[in-house]
Design a protein around this motif. Sequence first.
Motif, PDB file in Angstrom:
ATOM      1  N   PHE A  30       0.832  -1.202   0.000  1.00 49.09           N
ATOM      2  CA  PHE A  30       0.000   0.000   0.000  1.00 49.09           C
ATOM      3  C   PHE A  30       0.865   1.251   0.000  1.00 49.09           C
ATOM      4  N   GLN A  31       1.977   1.194   0.734  1.00 48.23           N
ATOM      5  CA  GLN A  31       2.854   2.354   0.778  1.00 48.23           C
ATOM      6  C   GLN A  31       3.529   2.599  -0.563  1.00 48.23           C
ATOM      7  N   GLN A  32       3.865   1.571  -1.277  1.00 49.07           N
ATOM      8  CA  GLN A  32       4.507   1.698  -2.592  1.00 49.07           C
ATOM      9  C   GLN A  32       3.879   0.667  -3.513  1.00 49.07           C
ATOM     10  N   PRO A  33       2.731   1.004  -4.148  1.00 50.52           N
ATOM     11  CA  PRO A  33       2.041   0.029  -4.987  1.00 50.52           C
ATOM     12  C   PRO A  33       2.857  -0.352  -6.209  1.00 50.52           C
ATOM     13  N   ASP A  34       2.553  -1.543  -6.709  1.00 46.29           N
ATOM     14  CA  ASP A  34       3.234  -2.027  -7.898  1.00 46.29           C
ATOM     15  C   ASP A  34       2.934  -1.115  -9.082  1.00 46.29           C
ATOM     16  N   LEU A  35       3.910  -0.942  -9.969  1.00 56.49           N
ATOM     17  CA  LEU A  35       3.751  -0.038 -11.109  1.00 56.49           C
ATOM     18  C   LEU A  35       2.595  -0.464 -12.005  1.00 56.49           C
ATOM     19  N   LEU A  36       2.456  -1.757 -12.243  1.00 54.34           N
ATOM     20  CA  LEU A  36       1.371  -2.228 -13.099  1.00 54.34           C
ATOM     21  C   LEU A  36       0.012  -1.893 -12.483  1.00 54.34           C
ATOM     22  N   ARG A  37      -0.070  -2.015 -11.157  1.00 55.70           N
ATOM     23  CA  ARG A  37      -1.327  -1.672 -10.497  1.00 55.70           C
ATOM     24  C   ARG A  37      -1.589  -0.173 -10.597  1.00 55.70           C
ATOM     25  N   GLU A  38      -0.544   0.644 -10.504  1.00 53.39           N
ATOM     26  CA  GLU A  38      -0.714   2.086 -10.655  1.00 53.39           C
ATOM     27  C   GLU A  38      -1.209   2.437 -12.056  1.00 53.39           C
ATOM     28  N   ILE A  39      -0.692   1.747 -13.069  1.00 56.74           N
ATOM     29  CA  ILE A  39      -1.148   2.003 -14.434  1.00 56.74           C
ATOM     30  C   ILE A  39      -2.617   1.621 -14.580  1.00 56.74           C
ATOM     31  N   GLU A  40      -3.014   0.505 -13.959  1.00 58.94           N
ATOM     32  CA  GLU A  40      -4.422   0.105 -14.008  1.00 58.94           C
ATOM     33  C   GLU A  40      -5.302   1.115 -13.272  1.00 58.94           C
ATOM     34  N   SER A  41      -4.814   1.655 -12.147  1.00 57.84           N
ATOM     35  CA  SER A  41      -5.567   2.680 -11.431  1.00 57.84           C
ATOM     36  C   SER A  41      -5.686   3.946 -12.261  1.00 57.84           C
ATOM     37  N   THR A  42      -4.627   4.269 -12.999  1.00 54.89           N
ATOM     38  CA  THR A  42      -4.670   5.433 -13.883  1.00 54.89           C
ATOM     39  C   THR A  42      -5.725   5.256 -14.967  1.00 54.89           C
ATOM     40  N   ALA A  43      -5.794   4.054 -15.533  1.00 52.72           N
ATOM     41  CA  ALA A  43      -6.812   3.780 -16.554  1.00 52.72           C
ATOM     42  C   ALA A  43      -8.219   3.905 -15.974  1.00 52.72           C
ATOM     43  N   ALA A  44      -8.406   3.457 -14.737  1.00 52.24           N
ATOM     44  CA  ALA A  44      -9.717   3.582 -14.093  1.00 52.24           C
ATOM     45  C   ALA A  44     -10.078   5.040 -13.854  1.00 52.24           C
ATOM     46  N   LEU A  45      -9.094   5.835 -13.455  1.00 55.10           N
ATOM     47  CA  LEU A  45      -9.327   7.262 -13.242  1.00 55.10           C
ATOM     48  C   LEU A  45      -9.677   7.958 -14.558  1.00 55.10           C
ATOM     49  N   LEU A  46      -8.986   7.601 -15.629  1.00 53.91           N
ATOM     50  CA  LEU A  46      -9.292   8.176 -16.938  1.00 53.91           C
ATOM     51  C   LEU A  46     -10.683   7.763 -17.402  1.00 53.91           C
ATOM     52  N   ALA A  47     -11.059   6.530 -17.112  1.00 59.88           N
ATOM     53  CA  ALA A  47     -12.402   6.076 -17.492  1.00 59.88           C
ATOM     54  C   ALA A  47     -13.467   6.890 -16.771  1.00 59.88           C
ATOM     55  N   ALA A  48     -13.206   7.252 -15.510  1.00 58.65           N
ATOM     56  CA  ALA A  48     -14.155   8.091 -14.782  1.00 58.65           C
ATOM     57  C   ALA A  48     -14.267   9.477 -15.396  1.00 58.65           C
ATOM     58  N   ALA A  49     -13.202   9.919 -16.086  1.00 57.94           N
ATOM     59  CA  ALA A  49     -13.214  11.211 -16.786  1.00 57.94           C
ATOM     60  C   ALA A  49     -13.670  11.064 -18.231  1.00 57.94           C
ATOM     61  N   HIS A  50     -14.262   9.912 -18.572  1.00 61.62           N
ATOM     62  CA  HIS A  50     -14.780   9.637 -19.924  1.00 61.62           C
ATOM     63  C   HIS A  50     -13.667   9.645 -20.974  1.00 61.62           C
ATOM     64  N   ILE A  51     -12.503   9.151 -20.589  1.00 63.68           N
ATOM     65  CA  ILE A  51     -11.382   8.986 -21.515  1.00 63.68           C
ATOM     66  C   ILE A  51     -11.117   7.496 -21.645  1.00 63.68           C
ATOM     67  N   ASP A  52     -11.223   6.983 -22.871  1.00 65.30           N
ATOM     68  CA  ASP A  52     -11.053   5.546 -23.121  1.00 65.30           C
ATOM     69  C   ASP A  52      -9.561   5.225 -23.190  1.00 65.30           C
ATOM     70  N   ALA A  53      -9.041   4.644 -22.105  1.00 65.26           N
ATOM     71  CA  ALA A  53      -7.620   4.289 -22.030  1.00 65.26           C
ATOM     72  C   ALA A  53      -7.486   2.773 -22.095  1.00 65.26           C
ATOM     73  N   ARG A  54      -6.747   2.298 -23.075  1.00 64.00           N
ATOM     74  CA  ARG A  54      -6.522   0.862 -23.244  1.00 64.00           C
ATOM     75  C   ARG A  54      -5.077   0.546 -22.893  1.00 64.00           C
ATOM     76  N   LEU A  55      -4.887  -0.567 -22.205  1.00 64.25           N
ATOM     77  CA  LEU A  55      -3.571  -0.893 -21.659  1.00 64.25           C
ATOM     78  C   LEU A  55      -2.923  -2.038 -22.426  1.00 64.25           C
ATOM     79  N   ASP A  56      -1.623  -1.921 -22.594  1.00 61.49           N
ATOM     80  CA  ASP A  56      -0.808  -2.979 -23.183  1.00 61.49           C
ATOM     81  C   ASP A  56       0.369  -3.193 -22.237  1.00 61.49           C
ATOM     82  N   LEU A  57       0.210  -4.158 -21.317  1.00 61.46           N
ATOM     83  CA  LEU A  57       1.173  -4.319 -20.238  1.00 61.46           C
ATOM     84  C   LEU A  57       1.789  -5.710 -20.275  1.00 61.46           C
TER      85      LEU A  57
END
Length: 340
Positions: free
Chosen positions: A258-285
Amino acid sequence: MAAVMVEYAPAVGAGRIGAGWMPRDVAVAAAGTVSAGLALGLLPLLAVGRTPGGQVAQTAVLLAVCLPIYVRHLVFAVRDRAPSAARLSTALLAVLVLGAAPLLGAAWLDSAHVVAVVVLLTLPPAVAMPLVLGLLAALGPAAVLLGASREEAIWLAVTATMRVIAIYALVWMVLALRRLRGAAAELTEQAIVQERLRIDRAATETVRTALRSIAESSDRAADLLVRGDRDAAHTELVALVTVSRGGLAQARQLIRGFQQPDLLREIESTAALLAAAHIDARLDLPLSGPPEAEQEPLRTELRLLLARLLRQSPSGPVRITLRQADGRWALSCVTDVPGK
């Protein structure tokens, strides 16, 4: 340390309100808008001063009465609010400005744009637009009736229209910037709430599992002691200690995550945040991310990328890719092309 490369190809619609050219400090933009409105509001004093026989003193006194009303409306408008008794003060301003025209002459009509701006900021669009268009259309004929030449009347009408457009556009951009900041703050708050809920679920599940195992081992050890099987009870107690230590280790690992989340999880959280802003973000990880020592610069680029996408609000989907090429990890974001 990883070499970080971030590429972004703006999607269709980038460069609209909220793009990088806008001022980042809302207060600075609001103050600049009010200052510009005040400066343009003082121009009638210069126009009257250039007119032979112009009544400069009377014009200055009237401006000293009208401009505070005008600036008050601007100050509230850039805060996305309406002043108290807004319609009453708008009507008062219109009476002062338009009623003084026969006394001060055609040059005073230079101040008519302040009435038009306040009407646009105060009244509903369905009412304000016809009133403003009628006012601007009447400026030319009114100036001719008050003694201006045809060329002066045309110039007066054109410059008044441009001033109205300029001030109203500045106010609109400040409001857009303010609302963008508000939306970003709201999205951030939603992301924090979702993350807290995720942490609560993960912590609850980890602790519940450990406590269940400890309780079961304790019950078994107690039963064995009652039966007099001390060796088996000792073995069960040893297992109990092992389970307890394992649960504690899992809890510590969970806290570190929790103090230092995994980078892949941070990217997934970023995509979720963008989706809430109506921005379609697709991930290739990839299946596994870069080593911990190489993640920090990538996290920095990810935060910059998130801020950029929220500002530009691309209309089409974007693809965020994390890949390793020639031993270097790279984070990129490009416009996603269908079929690829």
